[in-house]
Design a protein around this motif. Structure first.
Motif, short mmCIF file in Angstrom:
data_model
loop_
_atom_site.label_atom_id
_atom_site.label_comp_id
_atom_site.label_asym_id
_atom_site.label_seq_id
_atom_site.Cartn_x
_atom_site.Cartn_y
_atom_site.Cartn_z
N TYR A 1 -12.71 -0.61 0.18
CA TYR A 1 -12.99 0.28 1.30
C TYR A 1 -12.53 -0.31 2.62
CZ TYR A 1 -15.60 2.82 -2.15
OH TYR A 1 -15.94 3.53 -3.27
N VAL A 2 -11.94 0.54 3.44
CA VAL A 2 -11.42 0.17 4.75
C VAL A 2 -12.12 1.07 5.77
CG1 VAL A 2 -9.36 0.41 6.20
CG2 VAL A 2 -9.18 -0.65 3.94
N ILE B 1 -7.38 2.10 -2.17
CA ILE B 1 -7.97 1.76 -0.87
C ILE B 1 -8.54 3.06 -0.31
CG2 ILE B 1 -7.53 0.97 1.48
CD1 ILE B 1 -5.26 -0.76 0.33
N SER C 1 -1.28 -0.79 -4.15
CA SER C 1 -2.55 -0.13 -3.88
C SER C 1 -2.21 1.28 -3.39
CB SER C 1 -3.33 -0.86 -2.79
OG SER C 1 -3.61 -2.18 -3.17
N ILE D 1 -3.50 4.34 -1.07
CA ILE D 1 -4.43 4.62 0.04
C ILE D 1 -4.84 6.09 -0.01
CG2 ILE D 1 -4.68 4.59 2.55
CD1 ILE D 1 -2.28 2.54 2.54
N GLY E 1 0.84 -1.19 0.00
CA GLY E 1 0.00 0.00 0.00
C GLY E 1 0.87 1.23 0.00
N MET F 1 1.03 5.21 0.74
CA MET F 1 0.34 6.30 1.42
C MET F 1 1.08 7.59 1.13
SD MET F 1 -1.19 6.35 5.17
CE MET F 1 -2.48 7.53 5.54
N VAL G 1 3.29 -1.17 3.96
CA VAL G 1 2.79 0.16 3.59
C VAL G 1 4.01 1.05 3.41
CG1 VAL G 1 1.44 2.18 4.26
CG2 VAL G 1 0.61 -0.12 4.82
N LEU H 1 -10.34 5.14 2.66
CA LEU H 1 -10.54 5.13 4.11
C LEU H 1 -11.92 5.69 4.43
CD1 LEU H 1 -7.03 6.62 4.97
CD2 LEU H 1 -7.70 4.21 5.14
N ALA I 1 -2.80 4.02 8.05
CA ALA I 1 -1.94 3.04 7.37
C ALA I 1 -2.09 1.66 7.99
CB ALA I 1 -0.49 3.50 7.43
N ALA J 1 -5.45 0.15 6.98
CA ALA J 1 -5.38 -0.30 5.59
C ALA J 1 -4.57 -1.59 5.48
CB ALA J 1 -4.78 0.79 4.71
N ARG J 2 -3.43 -1.64 6.18
CA ARG J 2 -2.58 -2.83 6.14
C ARG J 2 -3.34 -4.06 6.61
NH1 ARG J 2 0.06 -6.16 9.22
NH2 ARG J 2 -0.64 -5.13 11.13
#
Length: 196
Positions: free
Chosen positions: A151-152, A133, A106, A108, A9, A11, A38, A135, A26, A29-30
């Motif tokens: 989606y997270v 991704i 990905s 974020i 990911g 960021m 990340v 948030l 982060a 998401a991870r």
């Protein structure tokens, strides 16, 4: 996805300064998107921000390095800081996918940015190259129809780099808002109007 060695990911942000909200996002998401790592990507010149007086890149980069040092899955990527001009996600991701062909990337982003994705530079090419991704904060009003976005769920924590800068400038505590190492760095280097 089969055939990939790592799910990474990205960021991105100015990280002026990085704060605990970034780290929390982060980590969420991870965990929820099952990422192996990340990578924090400080931007050189953000194309959508016009704030003057951006803290020099070497300070922002060092604060990110200090903030992520104790997390084995968090790393720093200085790709955008080594390039001139605005930092467009498409250019960066094209370089990273070429440099790391066995990684699946990905990107974020905050839930508020999901609705503006189609306006991004080279959006169609981007979604073929990476996934996004998003948030999702409780009660956020983002449309979830975009198939390019995973989606997270994010806990509510209203914290921003502007808040940190303002608090430092006013001589107020930023303890528990940024990692201790970042708070020390800000003070030692007299950033944001702090007293050395």
């Amino acid at each position: 996805m089969e055939g990939y060695t790592k799910h990474v990911g990205i960021m991105g942000g100015t990280f002026d300064p990085i704060h605990c909200g970034h780290l929390l996002a982060a980590e969420q998401a991870r965990e929820q998107a099952k990422l192996d790592e990340v990578w924090f990507l400080p931007t050189h010149i953000p194309p959508h921000k016009s704030r003057h007086g951006l803290t020099p890149a070497h300070h922002r980069l060092r604060m990110v390095e200090l903030a992520v040092a104790d997390h084995p899955a968090f790393h720093v990527c200085d790709e955008e800081l080594r390039r001139e001009g605005p930092s467009y996600t498409y250019d960066t991701m094209r370089l990273l996918t070429q440099k790391f062909p066995t990684h699946h990337f990905s990107f974020i982003i905050g839930g508020d940015m999901v609705n503006t994705l189609p306006e991004w530079n080279h959006y169609e090419e981007l979604v073929r190259m990476i996934r996004f991704i998003g948030l999702a904060r409780p009660g956020s009003r983002m449309k979830r129809e975009n198939e390019s976005v995973t989606y997270v769920e994010m806990p509510v924590w209203d914290i921003s780099s502007t808040l940190i800068r303002n608090r430092v400038g006013a001589g107020k505590s930023i303890r528990y808002l940024v990692p201790d190492a970042v708070a020390r760095y800000i003070k030692e280097n007299g950033l944001y109007g702090s007293v050395e």
